[in-house]
Design an enzyme around this catalytic site. Structure first.
Site, PDB file in Angstrom:
ATOM      1  N   LYS A 229       0.330  -1.139   0.112  1.00  0.00           N
ATOM      2  CA  LYS A 229      -0.030   0.018   0.085  1.00  0.00           C
ATOM      3  C   LYS A 229       0.928   0.974   0.036  1.00  0.00           C
ATOM      4  O   LYS A 229       1.164   1.790   1.054  1.00  0.00           O
ATOM      5  CB  LYS A 229      -0.885  -0.176   0.712  1.00  0.00           C
ATOM      6  CG  LYS A 229      -1.806   0.715   0.918  1.00  0.00           C
ATOM      7  CD  LYS A 229      -2.451   2.411   1.412  1.00  0.00           C
ATOM      8  CE  LYS A 229      -1.452   3.016   2.131  1.00  0.00           C
ATOM      9  NZ  LYS A 229      -1.358   4.632   1.731  1.00  0.00           N
TER      10      LYS A 229
ATOM     11  N   GLY B 216      -4.578   3.655  -1.978  1.00  0.00           N
ATOM     12  CA  GLY B 216      -6.115   3.821  -1.351  1.00  0.00           C
ATOM     13  C   GLY B 216      -5.086   4.859   0.230  1.00  0.00           C
ATOM     14  O   GLY B 216      -3.924   4.977   0.099  1.00  0.00           O
TER      15      GLY B 216
ATOM     16  N   GLY C  65      -4.852   1.204   4.298  1.00  0.00           N
ATOM     17  CA  GLY C  65      -3.594   0.926   5.431  1.00  0.00           C
ATOM     18  C   GLY C  65      -4.332   0.325   6.619  1.00  0.00           C
ATOM     19  O   GLY C  65      -3.801  -0.743   6.629  1.00  0.00           O
TER      20      GLY C  65
ATOM     21  N   GLU D 281       9.456   1.889  10.849  1.00  0.00           N
ATOM     22  CA  GLU D 281       9.911   2.947   9.822  1.00  0.00           C
ATOM     23  C   GLU D 281       9.612   4.360  10.422  1.00  0.00           C
ATOM     24  O   GLU D 281       9.360   4.586   9.101  1.00  0.00           O
ATOM     25  CB  GLU D 281      11.645   2.613   9.138  1.00  0.00           C
ATOM     26  CG  GLU D 281      11.842   1.002   9.040  1.00  0.00           C
ATOM     27  CD  GLU D 281      13.049   1.438   8.996  1.00  0.00           C
ATOM     28  OE1 GLU D 281      13.724   2.550   9.731  1.00  0.00           O
ATOM     29  OE2 GLU D 281      13.567   0.515   9.766  1.00  0.00           O
TER      30      GLU D 281
ATOM     31  N   CYS E 149      13.375  11.005   6.582  1.00  0.00           N
ATOM     32  CA  CYS E 149      13.859  10.733   7.940  1.00  0.00           C
ATOM     33  C   CYS E 149      14.866  11.030   8.169  1.00  0.00           C
ATOM     34  O   CYS E 149      14.916  11.834   9.234  1.00  0.00           O
ATOM     35  CB  CYS E 149      13.014   9.123   8.133  1.00  0.00           C
ATOM     36  SG  CYS E 149      14.227   8.213   6.756  1.00  0.00           S
TER      37      CYS E 149
ATOM     38  N   GLU F 101       9.058  16.558  14.949  1.00  0.00           N
ATOM     39  CA  GLU F 101       9.561  16.750  12.696  1.00  0.00           C
ATOM     40  C   GLU F 101       9.228  17.812  12.285  1.00  0.00           C
ATOM     41  O   GLU F 101       7.948  17.307  12.148  1.00  0.00           O
ATOM     42  CB  GLU F 101       9.605  15.009  12.612  1.00  0.00           C
ATOM     43  CG  GLU F 101       9.697  14.744  11.036  1.00  0.00           C
ATOM     44  CD  GLU F 101       9.392  13.646  10.784  1.00  0.00           C
ATOM     45  OE1 GLU F 101       8.466  12.952  10.723  1.00  0.00           O
ATOM     46  OE2 GLU F 101      10.698  12.322   9.985  1.00  0.00           O
TER      47      GLU F 101
HETATM   48  P1  NAD Z   1       2.294   9.081   6.763  1.00  0.00           P
HETATM   49  O1  NAD Z   1       2.167   8.155   8.256  1.00  0.00           O
HETATM   50  O2  NAD Z   1       1.198   9.846   6.728  1.00  0.00           O
HETATM   51  O3  NAD Z   1       1.728   7.799   5.577  1.00  0.00           O
HETATM   52  C1  NAD Z   1       2.638   7.017   5.287  1.00  0.00           C
HETATM   53  C2  NAD Z   1       1.787   5.758   4.661  1.00  0.00           C
HETATM   54  O4  NAD Z   1       0.838   4.804   5.925  1.00  0.00           O
HETATM   55  C3  NAD Z   1       1.321   6.086   3.881  1.00  0.00           C
HETATM   56  O5  NAD Z   1       0.808   5.208   2.583  1.00  0.00           O
HETATM   57  C4  NAD Z   1      -0.294   6.145   4.859  1.00  0.00           C
HETATM   58  O6  NAD Z   1      -1.322   6.433   3.762  1.00  0.00           O
HETATM   59  C5  NAD Z   1      -0.574   5.190   5.313  1.00  0.00           C
HETATM   60  N1  NAD Z   1      -1.427   5.490   6.496  1.00  0.00           N
HETATM   61  C6  NAD Z   1      -1.821   6.586   7.453  1.00  0.00           C
HETATM   62  N2  NAD Z   1      -2.153   6.725   8.499  1.00  0.00           N
HETATM   63  C7  NAD Z   1      -2.952   4.910   8.391  1.00  0.00           C
HETATM   64  C8  NAD Z   1      -3.259   4.046   8.853  1.00  0.00           C
HETATM   65  N3  NAD Z   1      -4.659   4.931  10.223  1.00  0.00           N
HETATM   66  N4  NAD Z   1      -2.750   2.789   8.980  1.00  0.00           N
HETATM   67  C9  NAD Z   1      -2.473   2.197   8.066  1.00  0.00           C
HETATM   68  N5  NAD Z   1      -1.935   3.154   7.350  1.00  0.00           N
HETATM   69  C10 NAD Z   1      -2.031   4.992   7.472  1.00  0.00           C
HETATM   70  O7  NAD Z   1       3.818  10.062   6.383  1.00  0.00           O
HETATM   71  P2  NAD Z   1       4.003  10.276   4.849  1.00  0.00           P
HETATM   72  O8  NAD Z   1       3.243  11.726   5.654  1.00  0.00           O
HETATM   73  O9  NAD Z   1       3.801   9.864   3.975  1.00  0.00           O
HETATM   74  O10 NAD Z   1       5.618   9.969   5.101  1.00  0.00           O
HETATM   75  C11 NAD Z   1       6.402  11.401   6.085  1.00  0.00           C
HETATM   76  C12 NAD Z   1       6.763  10.571   7.252  1.00  0.00           C
HETATM   77  O11 NAD Z   1       7.325   9.404   7.695  1.00  0.00           O
HETATM   78  C13 NAD Z   1       8.079  11.022   8.498  1.00  0.00           C
HETATM   79  O12 NAD Z   1       7.262  11.411   9.723  1.00  0.00           O
HETATM   80  C14 NAD Z   1       9.055  10.540   7.934  1.00  0.00           C
HETATM   81  O13 NAD Z   1       9.751  11.036   8.856  1.00  0.00           O
HETATM   82  C15 NAD Z   1       8.244   9.078   7.660  1.00  0.00           C
HETATM   83  N6  NAD Z   1       9.511   8.365   7.050  1.00  0.00           N
HETATM   84  C16 NAD Z   1      10.048   7.377   7.964  1.00  0.00           C
HETATM   85  C17 NAD Z   1      11.114   6.508   7.386  1.00  0.00           C
HETATM   86  C18 NAD Z   1      12.088   5.920   7.956  1.00  0.00           C
HETATM   87  O14 NAD Z   1      12.943   5.049   7.796  1.00  0.00           O
HETATM   88  N7  NAD Z   1      12.250   5.850   9.136  1.00  0.00           N
HETATM   89  C19 NAD Z   1      11.563   7.270   6.198  1.00  0.00           C
HETATM   90  C20 NAD Z   1      10.581   7.694   5.338  1.00  0.00           C
HETATM   91  C21 NAD Z   1       9.573   8.510   6.018  1.00  0.00           C
END
Ligand code: NAD
Length: 473
Positions: free
Chosen positions: A168, A199, A205, A243, A277, A377
């Site tokens: 996803k 989605g 998710g 992550e 990140c 962040e």
């Molecule tokens: P996000 O948490 O909003 O979304 C990430 C993914 O999770 C998306 O596919 C989203 O649709 C899904 N998602 C969101 N809410 C969910 C839920 N309740 N249940 C299941 N799935 C859900 O993050 P983002 O805005 O896409 O990305 C930025 C964040 O990602 C930052 O906090 C960044 O630090 C982190 N990040 C971490 C790493 C790492 O390796 N540690 C790498 C890249 C990004």
């Protein structure tokens, strides 16, 4: 590539959910419209992955290596299509997409091909045989900031382990995952081994995280969503790899080469428009270093070429979407409101940019650890400079964040770096910005996550351990 809702059981699908427009962040124009999947599509995708599991899990290591090599070659041949998607969906500068996104994504295939060649899937421990088996059906949930890399860093490892999967990807940059699924099918991956559902997080998710027929969830994204996913997964006792977010310090010790490492900190912090990140977003300098460090940091920030991601000279494009743009603007205003010194940049778009989600590279000095910009962040091109009196104080403040993804130490002394590295709670510690690399474990301490991706450590996340006792040698 068509505008599909996903890829299930070897075929692109058009779901019946609501339409979703993908916006090019540089122009604010719609570049593609898809329909989003719903929970029933997740059921179909999981069922396809479950059906494909017994067959694929028994592929020999040699067959898996051949498959991974074919996929790697074909992705490399179609690199321009991935670059185009990365540029239009997240606004990454074209040269950066080509020279960084692409190789640092596909390298996980090269790594797995090497690791599989002599990985001990079966070994002995005293009187027992230890067998490492694929964990099963995996749900892979990824963020938008690295649209191909985040998918490949999970899928290449899951494929190497013999797992089947439902991916996803982020709804903000979904298309690399669809193209990737098409390529895998073209390379002979059996139907159902790798499925994609597009989605939102709360619907699709969450349905994947809670699904009773999914054995493991590997999630990359915000700490907020990572916690939700872990709660949903807990009811069926899945393995959960997380992550999550970061707020990584770059600490200049008294003997650090400021002329070299302050500009590097700035460039690393603003890489991918600050949406990385493990970006070093907190720069620690001593009182004596403060003035020179602020000047060097602002000079480096002002040299960054911002603009059209399609121009080969652009170094920084827009941030991904309106929501991200507004969050960053709010954080910049908070920093000013809380009394940090705005050393360069600030709220609003860079001069000359009338539209697009472009943010001014912003540097705050005299940031105190209690300020929101120091704690939360931001995930945009904003660097906070904190001044320390003693190294002890720098370590204490750097360790006080809730995150622990990476830490950067700059000093002329490997001994000082080594003792400091042991005291910092971070999954990766970089000494003088040494490179990481595809084999090196990647993941977080504290609220930056659980588990490690990349290389052998990453592969083992997708394996179960079985001990068989009593068999003769
Ligand atoms: P996000 O948490 O909003 O979304 C990430 C993914 O999770 C998306 O596919 C989203 O649709 C899904 N998602 C969101 N809410 C969910 C839920 N309740 N249940 C299941 N799935 C859900 O993050 P983002 O805005 O896409 O990305 C930025 C964040 O990602 C930052 O906090 C960044 O630090 C982190 N990040 C971490 C790493 C790492 O390796 N540690 C790498 C890249 C990004």
């Amino acid at each position: 590539m068509g505008s599909f809702s996903g890829f299930i059981d070897g075929k692109p699908i058009m779901a019946m959910g609501r339409p979703w427009s993908i916006i090019n962040p540089a122009t604010e124009q719609v570049c593609r419209t898809i329909t989003l999947c719903e929970a029933s599509d997740v059921d179909q995708a999981v069922a396809a992955a479950r059906r494909a599991l017994p067959g694929y899990a028994h592929w020999s290591v040699g067959q898996r290596i051949k498959l991974l090599s074919r996929i790697f070659e074909r992705c490399t041949e179609r690199a321009d299509e991935f670059v185009e998607l990365i540029v239009t969906e997240i606004g990454a500068p074209i040269e950066y997409a080509r020279s960084t996104h692409l190789p640092y994504s596909l390298e996980h295939f090269e790594e797995m091909i090497e690791v599989l060649a002599d990985y001990p899937f079966a070994s002995k421990l005293k009187h027992a045989r230890i067998i490492r088996e694929p964990i099963g059906v995996c749900g892979l949930i990824t963020p938008w900031n690295w649209p191909l890399g985040q998918v490949v860093a999970k899928a290449a490892l899951a494929l190497a382990a013999g797992c089947t999967m439902v991916i996803k990807p982020s709804e903000w940059s979904p298309s690399c995952a669809t193209l990737f699924a098409e390529i895998c099918a073209e390379c002979g991956l059996p139907a159902g081994v790798l499925n994609v559902v597009h989605g939102n997080g709360e619907g699709v998710g969450a349905a994947l995280a809670a699904h009773p027929d999914v054995d493991m969830i590997s999630f990359t994204g915000s700490t907020r969503a990572g916690i939700e996913v872990a709660k949903l997964a807990a009811t069926t006792v899945k393995r959960v790899a997380q992550e999550l977010g970061g707020k990584s310090p770059s600490i200049m010790l008294s003997d650090a080469d400021l002329d070299k490492f302050v500009p590097i900190t700035v460039l690393k912090c603003f890489e991918n428009a600050g949406q990385a990140c493990q970006a070093p977003t907190l720069l620690f300098v001593s009182k004596e270093q403060r003035e020179r460090a602020v000047r060097l940091a602002c000079e480096a920030a002002e040299r960054i070429v911002i603009g059209d991601p399609r121009s080969p000279t652009t170094q920084m494009g827009p941030v991904v979407n309106e929501r991200q743009f507004s969050n960053i603007q709010r954080m910049i205003q908070d920093g000013v409101g809380e009394g940090a010194t705005l050393a360069c940049g600030g709220a609003g778009r860079p001069p000359g940019q009338r539209n697009g989600y472009f943010v001014r590279p912003t540097i705050f000095a005299d940031v105190s650890p209690a300020m929101r910009i120091a704690k939360d962040e931001i995930f945009g091109p904003v660097l906070c400079i904190l001044t320390y009196e003693t190294e002890e104080e720098a370590i204490r403040i750097a360790s006080a964040t809730k995150y622990g993804l990476a830490a950067y130490i700059q000093t002329a002394s490997p001994q000082r770096a080594s003792s400091l590295a042991r005291r910092l709670g971070a999954g990766r510690v970089y000494f003088n910005f040494a490179p990481g690399g595809r084999s090196i474990p990647f993941g977080g301490y504290k609220q930056s996550g659980n588990g490690r991706e990349h290389g052998i450590f990453g592969l083992e996340q997708y394996l179960e351990v079985k001990a068989v006792c009593g068999l003769p040698d």
